[in-house]
Design a protein around this motif. Structure first.
Motif, PDB file in Angstrom:
ATOM      1  N   SER A   1       0.830  -1.187   0.000  1.00 51.61           N
ATOM      2  CA  SER A   1       0.000   0.000   0.000  1.00 51.61           C
ATOM      3  C   SER A   1       0.867   1.240   0.000  1.00 51.61           C
ATOM      4  CB  SER A   1      -0.900   0.007   1.231  1.00 51.61           C
ATOM      5  OG  SER A   1      -0.098   0.038   2.395  1.00 51.61           O
ATOM      6  N   LEU A   2       0.237   2.365  -0.009  1.00 48.93           N
ATOM      7  CA  LEU A   2       0.974   3.611  -0.118  1.00 48.93           C
ATOM      8  C   LEU A   2       1.454   4.144   1.220  1.00 48.93           C
ATOM      9  CD1 LEU A   2      -0.958   5.529  -2.885  1.00 48.93           C
ATOM     10  CD2 LEU A   2       1.207   4.300  -3.034  1.00 48.93           C
ATOM     11  N   ASP A   3       1.112   3.467   2.307  1.00 50.39           N
ATOM     12  CA  ASP A   3       1.533   3.993   3.603  1.00 50.39           C
ATOM     13  C   ASP A   3       2.879   3.424   4.018  1.00 50.39           C
ATOM     14  OD1 ASP A   3       0.736   1.472   3.936  1.00 50.39           O
ATOM     15  OD2 ASP A   3      -0.488   1.812   5.720  1.00 50.39           O
ATOM     16  N   ILE A   4       3.707   3.209   3.046  1.00 49.09           N
ATOM     17  CA  ILE A   4       5.036   2.690   3.328  1.00 49.09           C
ATOM     18  C   ILE A   4       5.869   3.766   4.015  1.00 49.09           C
ATOM     19  CG2 ILE A   4       7.096   1.688   2.301  1.00 49.09           C
ATOM     20  CD1 ILE A   4       5.362   0.984  -0.122  1.00 49.09           C
ATOM     21  N   ASP A   5       6.611   3.344   4.987  1.00 51.06           N
ATOM     22  CA  ASP A   5       7.546   4.272   5.620  1.00 51.06           C
ATOM     23  C   ASP A   5       8.830   4.262   4.821  1.00 51.06           C
ATOM     24  OD1 ASP A   5       9.162   5.784   7.153  1.00 51.06           O
ATOM     25  OD2 ASP A   5       8.983   4.579   8.975  1.00 51.06           O
TER      26      ASP A   5
ATOM     27  N   LEU B   1       9.224  11.404  -6.520  1.00 51.69           N
ATOM     28  CA  LEU B   1       8.107  10.470  -6.417  1.00 51.69           C
ATOM     29  C   LEU B   1       7.369  10.664  -5.098  1.00 51.69           C
ATOM     30  CD1 LEU B   1       6.513   8.003  -7.411  1.00 51.69           C
ATOM     31  CD2 LEU B   1       8.174   6.582  -6.199  1.00 51.69           C
ATOM     32  N   LEU B   2       8.106  10.808  -4.033  1.00 53.10           N
ATOM     33  CA  LEU B   2       7.485  10.992  -2.728  1.00 53.10           C
ATOM     34  C   LEU B   2       6.640  12.250  -2.704  1.00 53.10           C
ATOM     35  CD1 LEU B   2      10.445   9.945  -0.407  1.00 53.10           C
ATOM     36  CD2 LEU B   2       8.272   8.759  -0.707  1.00 53.10           C
ATOM     37  N   LYS B   3       7.175  13.282  -3.304  1.00 54.91           N
ATOM     38  CA  LYS B   3       6.426  14.539  -3.341  1.00 54.91           C
ATOM     39  C   LYS B   3       5.137  14.357  -4.129  1.00 54.91           C
ATOM     40  CE  LYS B   3      10.285  17.685  -2.690  1.00 54.91           C
ATOM     41  NZ  LYS B   3      11.174  18.690  -3.320  1.00 54.91           N
TER      42      LYS B   3
ATOM     43  N   PHE C   1       1.303  14.603  -2.788  1.00 61.87           N
ATOM     44  CA  PHE C   1       0.344  15.492  -3.436  1.00 61.87           C
ATOM     45  C   PHE C   1      -0.931  14.738  -3.793  1.00 61.87           C
ATOM     46  CE2 PHE C   1      -1.377  17.221  -7.415  1.00 61.87           C
ATOM     47  CZ  PHE C   1      -1.707  18.496  -7.000  1.00 61.87           C
ATOM     48  N   LEU C   2      -0.755  13.560  -4.392  1.00 61.29           N
ATOM     49  CA  LEU C   2      -1.913  12.782  -4.825  1.00 61.29           C
ATOM     50  C   LEU C   2      -2.725  12.260  -3.645  1.00 61.29           C
ATOM     51  CD1 LEU C   2      -0.313  10.789  -7.767  1.00 61.29           C
ATOM     52  CD2 LEU C   2      -1.911  12.701  -7.898  1.00 61.29           C
ATOM     53  N   SER C   3      -2.049  12.010  -2.546  1.00 61.30           N
ATOM     54  CA  SER C   3      -2.753  11.434  -1.392  1.00 61.30           C
ATOM     55  C   SER C   3      -3.729  12.413  -0.763  1.00 61.30           C
ATOM     56  CB  SER C   3      -1.748  10.968  -0.348  1.00 61.30           C
ATOM     57  OG  SER C   3      -1.089  12.081   0.213  1.00 61.30           O
TER      58      SER C   3
END
Length: 211
Positions: A57-61, A201-203, A207-209
């Motif tokens: 998922s996208l909640d990767i640390d 990518l993180l940025k 933004f998308l989140s």
DNA sequence: CGGGTTTGACCGGCGC
DNA sequence: GCGCCGGTCAAACCCG
């Protein structure tokens, strides 16, 4: 040791990233490499090498993953190369020091000053190049001829000021097409190349989140 | 000139 | 105790 009988499946990989030299394609030095079966059994206590189950998922640390801090990747697995890297076999524990009976890498704890043993992970890679780009910067500090092996062993240190990670690079005596890279220690800093790659990518993900 | 590599010397562990 | 061997040091050298 069942957990070492077969290489652990490659963990979920980082999402593809345009313009990334590492996430879309292997570094040049790895292009000629190929996957390999397990090489040695360190008989050292197995350390889990699986990524957190939430990694799909996208909640990767990501920061933890990249910095090697608690909650991130175990030890010093070169994250930058996870996707297309040929590095298939990971040998946790204290192994990785060359046995004197031949030039191959086997478990043997022979620390010079009997310091507490540091975690070691060995990779075997079929490659024409001795030096594999794992995303970190290394300074060579020694090279030694290994008994019963045509190929010398090279010693490298991470060039990061506060990082004390070392690695040894050596070709297998029995199969000179295989390069064995043994990492010793844990990077206390992010992989520079990977951070460079992932920052945009993180940025974008942040933004998308918001939507 | 700074950073990386080369290479011989040195040190310490280990086996005999 | 001695010699072998792996690992490290450090000066010299190289290169961009």
């Amino acid at each position: 040791m069942d957990s070492l009988d077969r290489p652990p499946p490659l963990p979920p990989v980082l999402p593809p990233l345009p313009n990334s030299p590492y996430l879309f394609a292997s570094p040049p030095s790895l292009l000629s490499s190929s996957l390999l079966p397990p090489l040695i059994d360190t008989s050292a206590p197995a350390q889990a090498l699986a990524l957190p189950s939430s990694s799909s998922s996208l909640d990767i640390d990501w920061i933890s993953l990249l910095s090697g801090q608690p909650g991130g990747l175990p030890e010093n697995v070169p994250m930058a190369l996870m996707e297309n890297a040929p590095m298939t076999t990971i040998y946790p524990g204290n192994g990785g020091v060359a046995d004197r009976s031949d030039g191959d890498i086997k478990k043997k704890v022979t620390n010079r000053t009997r310091k507490p043993t540091r975690p070691r992970i060995a990779f075997q890679t079929r490659s024409v190049d001795d030096i594999l780009d794992d995303g970190f910067r290394w300074r060579k500090y020694g090279q030694k001829a290994v008994k019963n092996s045509v190929h010398p062993r090279s010693y490298y240190r991470c060039t990061h000021h506060t990082c004390n990670v070392k690695k040894q690079v050596q070709r297998l005596a029995k199969d000179t097409s295989i390069v064995v890279t043994t990492y010793e220690g844990i990077h206390n800093h992010p992989c520079e190349k990977l951070m460079e790659t992932l920052t945009p990518l993180l940025k974008q993900m942040q933004f998308l989140s918001r939507f």
